[in-house]
Design an enzyme around this catalytic site. Structure first.
Site, short mmCIF file in Angstrom:
data_model
loop_
_atom_site.label_atom_id
_atom_site.label_comp_id
_atom_site.label_asym_id
_atom_site.label_seq_id
_atom_site.Cartn_x
_atom_site.Cartn_y
_atom_site.Cartn_z
N ARG A 1 25.81 44.83 -28.08
CA ARG A 1 26.19 45.73 -29.18
C ARG A 1 27.62 46.22 -29.01
O ARG A 1 28.38 46.33 -29.98
CB ARG A 1 25.21 46.91 -29.25
N TYR B 1 23.91 41.40 -36.95
CA TYR B 1 23.18 41.02 -35.73
C TYR B 1 23.29 42.07 -34.63
O TYR B 1 24.10 42.97 -34.69
CB TYR B 1 23.52 39.63 -35.24
N GLU B 2 22.41 41.93 -33.64
CA GLU B 2 22.19 42.91 -32.57
C GLU B 2 21.76 44.27 -33.14
O GLU B 2 22.06 45.32 -32.58
CB GLU B 2 23.46 43.07 -31.71
N GLY B 3 21.03 44.24 -34.22
CA GLY B 3 20.56 45.46 -34.87
C GLY B 3 21.50 45.84 -35.99
O GLY B 3 22.68 46.12 -35.77
N GLN C 1 21.47 51.04 -36.26
CA GLN C 1 22.30 51.78 -35.30
C GLN C 1 22.37 53.26 -35.68
O GLN C 1 22.32 54.14 -34.82
CB GLN C 1 23.72 51.19 -35.27
#
Length: 596
Positions: free
Chosen positions: A295, A439-441, A446
């Protein structure tokens, strides 16, 4: 054709002047990392980024990756560039010397990572995912797993991935179906399908180490029943040499909007042999060590793309002539004035610059705290660093990537119609930047993490790790004449954060929808305030040096002038964000479903 020049002067300012890199050398294991050594590393990284990786960025986008019968080939030149990258020791830069790494301090490594993202973000994903796998294994792996896999991941001989997403589940990993059945020899048979796997298959390394989330037969439902497994593409023999191919195959690659030089794969596991990493049913916690690293890296992707977009927009604004300045001709020897003279063009360029330099400074702060967390022997300092980095991770990921996309789009606007044409290469940055918000949340996730988890955690202790330094700075500099124009807007923005925090915490107790309704606006409000703080700190350093009549003086004057633009033209957004937060969730949640 696009251009890129690593912003070494600003990187050195952040590392050495803003955060005092000599303090990094006092941490255990860092004695050799003097400012001079760090500068030499940055200079070499700049050469690599500018001369090896950047020339492949546009061609890699045009060619993309190819898939045939389970084999994935990266664009022309990537394989040779990866060999150069690996031979130069860049894959080992941020890893521990225990496994062949160089142990480079995180703040310096982060600057190198920014250069890679500016030069060729698609290429940078391959070693980036490998470093994430290294982080997860070094944290949760057994000693045997570490000795078998980490040296080859660190050297770049092998690469790594993270395999979470499945066709039916992305954010909601509780719906995950991939299963892991125990074998008599202590291994597990892994069966299932994963999608959107970055660097899941390629021709850069001889082996790929997949870290896979799966369920054991007796696992509880939901996220509490997820375990983490190490599944190599090619099995590794007891002597460390490669054995037969494992039951892992790439069934397709995605045809994407951007980052086309990065292979995004659908991966099938068919009774593939894997090994448990960490404890059963606690795989999500182990994987999040990798995800949190990723992230921050994704945030740096946004920053890196923004920097290149800005540089190209400035170059175009200097060269492109259109119309005359509103206050009279500025280039009488030309048919028209450069568009750089027009207020709206300058507004766009200064907006880009103010966000970029502010984000670089904020990233440096987070990186310094992570270095303390990993290497300090002071337990209190480590706890404070852990709190601060946890608080800021969703902000760096979401705000940096939001701004990266906005800045890339603004660069297209500076170019006008020419920015929309492929030949100039600017539209690629818009396409490449867009995925970083997903991506990555996703950035909405977030924001929920920040408001729903980080704010209330430990009675609000994490929040104080940001509020206390800001209030101390304001108090300590109350009589600093150079900061007189900067402290009041910083103080007001800080008050906006405090009021918004109180509003959310009070109303969320009776209505959880208030968290979701406020979260995205709150994250941007918090992020802007954090940028205001680092800008004020930069002014405190730059203002006394701004009168120097040399190149350095010009650099410091530009710092102060950019800070003024940020405070006067961008920071006032915090007032509108606070008003939106205080409006509550009713206008969203009371809207009839059928009316959508």
């Amino acid at each position: 054709m696009p251009i890129y020049k690593a912003p070494l002067e600003d990187m050195r300012f952040v590392l050495h002047e803003l955060y005092d890199s000599t303090a990094l050398a006092e941490l255990p294991g860092n004695a050799e990392f003097t400012p001079e050594l760090i500068d030499s590393v940055l200079e070499e990284a700049a050469k690599l980024a500018e001369t090896v990786l950047f020339p492949l960025n546009q061609s890699g986008d045009l060619e993309g990756c190819t898939y045939e019968n389970g084999v994935v080939r990266t664009p022309s030149g990537f394989k040779e560039a990866y060999k150069t990258f690996r031979d130069g020791g860049w894959t080992a830069m941020g890893a521990s010397p225990d496994y062949g790494g160089q142990g480079m301090p995180i703040p310096a490594a982060l600057m190198v990572e920014e250069m890679l993202c500016s030069a060729n973000v698609a290429f940078g994903l391959y070693p980036g995912l490998s470093h994430g796998a290294y982080v997860a294994l070094s944290h949760a792996g057994t000693e045997e797993q570490k000795q078998t896999y980490l040296p080859n991941l660190v050297s770049g001989k092998w690469s790594g991935t993270m395999c979470l997403t499945e066709p039916q589940c992305g954010t909601d990993l509780g719906m995950l179906r991939t299963r892991a059945v125990p074998n008599d020899d202590g291994s597990y048979s892994i069966t299932g399908n994963k999608i959107f796997i970055s660097a899941g298959e390629h021709d850069l390394t001889e082996n790929i180490i997949h870290l896979v989330l799966a369920r054991l037969p007796d696992a509880p439902a939901g996220v509490k029943g997820i375990s983490l497994f190490l599944v190599p593409k090619v099995l590794v023999k007891d002597d460390g040499s490669l054995g037969p191919r494992n039951g892992v195959s790439c069934t397709a690659i995605e045809h994407k909007m951007g980052i086309k030089g990065s292979a995004t794969c659908a991966i099938s596991f068919d009774d593939a042999k894997g090994w448990l990493v960490g404890e059963p049913n606690k795989g999500l916690a182990a994987m999040f060590k990798m995800m949190n690293t990723e992230r921050l890296s994704v945030g740096i992707q946004g920053l890196g793309i923004a920097e290149t977009a800005y540089q190209n927009a400035v170059a175009y604004a200097r060269d492109r002539i259109q119309g005359r300045a509103l206050t009279g001709t500025k280039a009488p020897d030309k048919q028209a004035d450069p568009i750089l003279v027009h207020p709206d063009v300058r507004r766009m360029l200064l907006t880009m610059r103010a966000y970029i330099e502010g984000c670089r400074a904020l990233a440096g702060w987070v990186a310094r705290e992570l270095e303390i967390l990993h290497k300090s022997t002071d337990d209190d300092a480590k706890q404070a660093a852990d709190d601060f980095s946890a608080l800021m991770t969703p902000i760096v990921k979401a705000m940096f990537t939001d701004l990266g996309f906005e800045i890339a789009s603004t660069a297209v606007q500076v170019y006008g119609g020419h920015g929309y044409i492929r030949d100039h290469g600017i539209e690629q940055y818009v396409r490449d930047a867009r995925i970083s918000m997903l991506y990555e949340g996703t950035n909405g996730i977030q924001a929920l993490d920040l408001v729903g988890r980080k704010l209330p955690q430990d009675g609000g202790r994490l929040l104080t790790r940001f509020l206390d330094p800001v209030m101390e700075f304001i108090e300590a500099n109350a009589d600093n004449a150079a900061l007189e124009p900067f402290l009041p807007p910083l103080q007001q923005a800080l008050e906006h954060v405090q009021v918004a925090t109180g509003f959310i915490m009070e109303n969320a107790m009776s209505n959880h929808d208030e968290i979701g309704a406020a979260s995205v606006d709150y994250l941007r409000l918090f992020g802007l305030t954090a940028l205001a703080f680092v800008w004020a700190r930069m002014v405190a350093i730059a203002a006394p040096k701004a009168d120097e009549q040399n190149g350095a003086g010009q650099f410091y004057r530009a710092k102060v002038q950019t800070a003024k633009f940020f405070m006067e033209r961008l920071l006032p957004q915090t007032g509108a964000l606070l008003a939106a937060i205080q409006s509550g969730s009713a206008t969203m949640m009371e809207f009839e479903d059928a009316a959508f």
